[in-house]
Design a protein around this motif. Structure first.
Motif, PDB file in Angstrom:
ATOM      1  N   ASN A 298      26.474  44.712  46.397  1.00  0.00           N
ATOM      2  CA  ASN A 298      27.150  45.879  45.803  1.00  0.00           C
ATOM      3  C   ASN A 298      26.161  46.762  45.037  1.00  0.00           C
ATOM      4  O   ASN A 298      26.264  48.001  45.046  1.00  0.00           O
TER       5      ASN A 298
ATOM      6  N   ASP B 122      34.710  44.837  51.413  1.00  0.00           N
ATOM      7  CA  ASP B 122      35.517  45.957  50.919  1.00  0.00           C
ATOM      8  C   ASP B 122      36.861  46.081  51.646  1.00  0.00           C
ATOM      9  O   ASP B 122      37.701  46.892  51.250  1.00  0.00           O
TER      10      ASP B 122
ATOM     11  N   THR C 189      40.492  43.073  49.997  1.00  0.00           N
ATOM     12  CA  THR C 189      41.544  43.417  49.037  1.00  0.00           C
ATOM     13  C   THR C 189      42.575  44.382  49.623  1.00  0.00           C
ATOM     14  O   THR C 189      43.784  44.136  49.503  1.00  0.00           O
TER      15      THR C 189
ATOM     16  N   GLU D 157      47.073  43.593  43.965  1.00  0.00           N
ATOM     17  CA  GLU D 157      45.703  44.066  43.722  1.00  0.00           C
ATOM     18  C   GLU D 157      45.156  43.517  42.410  1.00  0.00           C
ATOM     19  O   GLU D 157      43.982  43.124  42.318  1.00  0.00           O
ATOM     20  N   HIS D 158      46.030  43.454  41.404  1.00  0.00           N
ATOM     21  CA  HIS D 158      45.627  42.911  40.101  1.00  0.00           C
ATOM     22  C   HIS D 158      45.284  41.424  40.217  1.00  0.00           C
ATOM     23  O   HIS D 158      44.292  40.963  39.638  1.00  0.00           O
TER      24      HIS D 158
ATOM     25  N   HIS E 205      41.970  40.929  41.990  1.00  0.00           N
ATOM     26  CA  HIS E 205      40.879  41.288  41.074  1.00  0.00           C
ATOM     27  C   HIS E 205      40.633  40.154  40.070  1.00  0.00           C
ATOM     28  O   HIS E 205      39.471  39.801  39.797  1.00  0.00           O
ATOM     29  N   GLU E 206      41.693  39.578  39.525  1.00  0.00           N
ATOM     30  CA  GLU E 206      41.543  38.469  38.572  1.00  0.00           C
ATOM     31  C   GLU E 206      40.897  37.254  39.219  1.00  0.00           C
ATOM     32  O   GLU E 206      40.035  36.588  38.624  1.00  0.00           O
TER      33      GLU E 206
ATOM     34  N   ASN F  16      38.909  37.189  41.863  1.00  0.00           N
ATOM     35  CA  ASN F  16      37.500  37.489  42.116  1.00  0.00           C
ATOM     36  C   ASN F  16      36.663  37.371  40.846  1.00  0.00           C
ATOM     37  O   ASN F  16      35.557  36.818  40.865  1.00  0.00           O
ATOM     38  N   HIS F  17      37.196  37.871  39.748  1.00  0.00           N
ATOM     39  CA  HIS F  17      36.469  37.815  38.475  1.00  0.00           C
ATOM     40  C   HIS F  17      36.284  36.374  38.018  1.00  0.00           C
ATOM     41  O   HIS F  17      35.186  35.987  37.582  1.00  0.00           O
TER      42      HIS F  17
ATOM     43  N   LYS G  76      33.895  34.478  40.482  1.00  0.00           N
ATOM     44  CA  LYS G  76      32.521  34.978  40.348  1.00  0.00           C
ATOM     45  C   LYS G  76      31.841  34.346  39.144  1.00  0.00           C
ATOM     46  O   LYS G  76      30.701  33.867  39.251  1.00  0.00           O
TER      47      LYS G  76
END
Length: 359
Positions: free
Chosen positions: A58, A182, A185, A201-202, A205-206, A208-209, A212
């Motif tokens: 990224n 990309d 999601t 989507e939220h 995102h959570e 993935n965070h 990671k």
């Protein structure tokens, strides 16, 4: 007031009925389970590398570099690292593995001699009090510990064997994971009804965070721990120091139990040398674990992990019973994903109804 309760009860009964019916047609799922078992190791390795390399891809893409070129550049750098590994690290590691396997009968004999000396040592005679019951008990516990360690070392070598068998599939899977990153999601969001797409989507995102932070942190801390223990083992002259440092680093992916499991084979090898070597090995492992646990891990992980220690221990015990070493490695990431999903579903569908029932 009763309607929400009956609806929830009916939903639970339906779920249990579906699970019961699925258990009666397991022959349909056996081929899928077999395929999953074959792919589990390459998927796990690819997933760990994906979360480690994705920020770099990224970043390069943000510098106006084509995504495919970014991936190929990382592969080129990774190939350089692997080449250095094969030239510098792999020959001594391969020699130590081969030498360890060929000398295993001799090591077992040396271990038995040390055990006999320990059984008749003054240390145990101080607690003996004229009978052999306590000595026999201590010897029994030591033998049980060695049997447990042997079993876990077998699992580790089996895992490494599977890893090298399927390692050819990892670069291909990793390439497409990074290339299609990309699109993941948006695809997941489109699969849900429009009403719940922002929540989906939220959640993604959570997840993935959380993954990671956990995976990158585990890999970096395991590498640093391997370097520290290797240096310590080399200074005291422990046999198979590189092999034992690598095994300890793999075990470090398992929270709490990993430190103990990684130390057991080190102690066994040290015990074939002398009891004083065991003391030095324990000191090195404890110091390295304290540095990793109190200085390195908090800096790397930050606040990405919020799991109660008791929950972690229960998860590891259950996962270890079902999936061995690989199950223990995957237990925390799977739990983190499941927790995020379940909490969001509860907030969407059940929180208001539970409040109505409690009023």
């Amino acid at each position: 007031m009763r309607k929400p309760f009956f609806r929830i009860s009916l939903g639970i009964i339906m779920v249990l009925t579906i699970i019961f019916l699925l258990s009666k047609v397991t022959f349909i799922f056996n081929p899928l389970i077999t395929m999953l078992q074959i792919l589990l190791v390459p998927i796990t390795v690819s997933g760990f590398l994906y979360y480690l390399l994705r920020p770099i891809v990224n970043y390069l893409e943000g510098k106006k570099l084509n995504r495919i070129l970014s991936i190929l550049l990382i592969y080129l750098l990774f190939a350089g690292v692997v080449t250095i590994f094969l030239i510098v690290v792999w020959p001594p590691l391969q020699f130590q593995v081969t030498d360890f396997v060929s000398n295993l009968p001799k090591l077992i004999k040396q271990l038995q001699i040390q055990m006999d000396d320990f059984r008749s040592s003054k240390f145990l005679s101080m607690f003996n009090s004229g009978d052999t019951q306590l000595t026999d008990k201590i010897t029994e516990y030591i033998n049980s510990g060695f049997e447990l360690a042997t079993g876990y070392m077998t699992h580790v070598f089996s895992f490494l064997n599977d890893f090298f068998i399927v390692v050819g599939t990892v670069p291909i899977m990793l390439y497409y994971m990074l290339k299609e990153d990309d699109r993941v999601t948006p695809t997941l969001v489109r699969l849900t009804p429009k009403k719940y797409r922002p929540d989906t989507e939220h959640v993604v995102h959570e997840i993935n965070h959380a993954l990671k932070g956990f995976i990158a942190g585990r890999m970096i801390s395991a590498l640093l721990l391997a370097v520290m223990t290797l240096l310590g083992f080399w200074l005291i002259g422990l046999p198979y120091s590189l092999l034992l440092a690598v095994v300890g680093a793999l075990f470090n992916f398992i929270p709490y139990f990993g430190a103990l499991l990684g130390a057991i084979p080190c102690v066994i090898v040290a015990f074939t040398v002398s009891p004083s070597m065991v003391v030095w090995v324990i000191v090195i492992v404890v110091v390295a674990q304290q540095i990793e646990g109190n200085l390195i891990s908090p800096y790397i992980y930050g606040k990405t992990i919020s799991i109660h220690p008791l929950t972690t221990i229960i998860l590891l015990l259950v996962a270890g019973d079902f999936g061995g070493i690989l199950g223990m490695i995957l237990a925390i990431p799977v739990y983190m994903m499941a927790k995020i999903i379940v909490v969001r579903i509860y907030e969407l569908f059940f929180s208001d109804k539970v409040e109505e029932l409690t009023e």
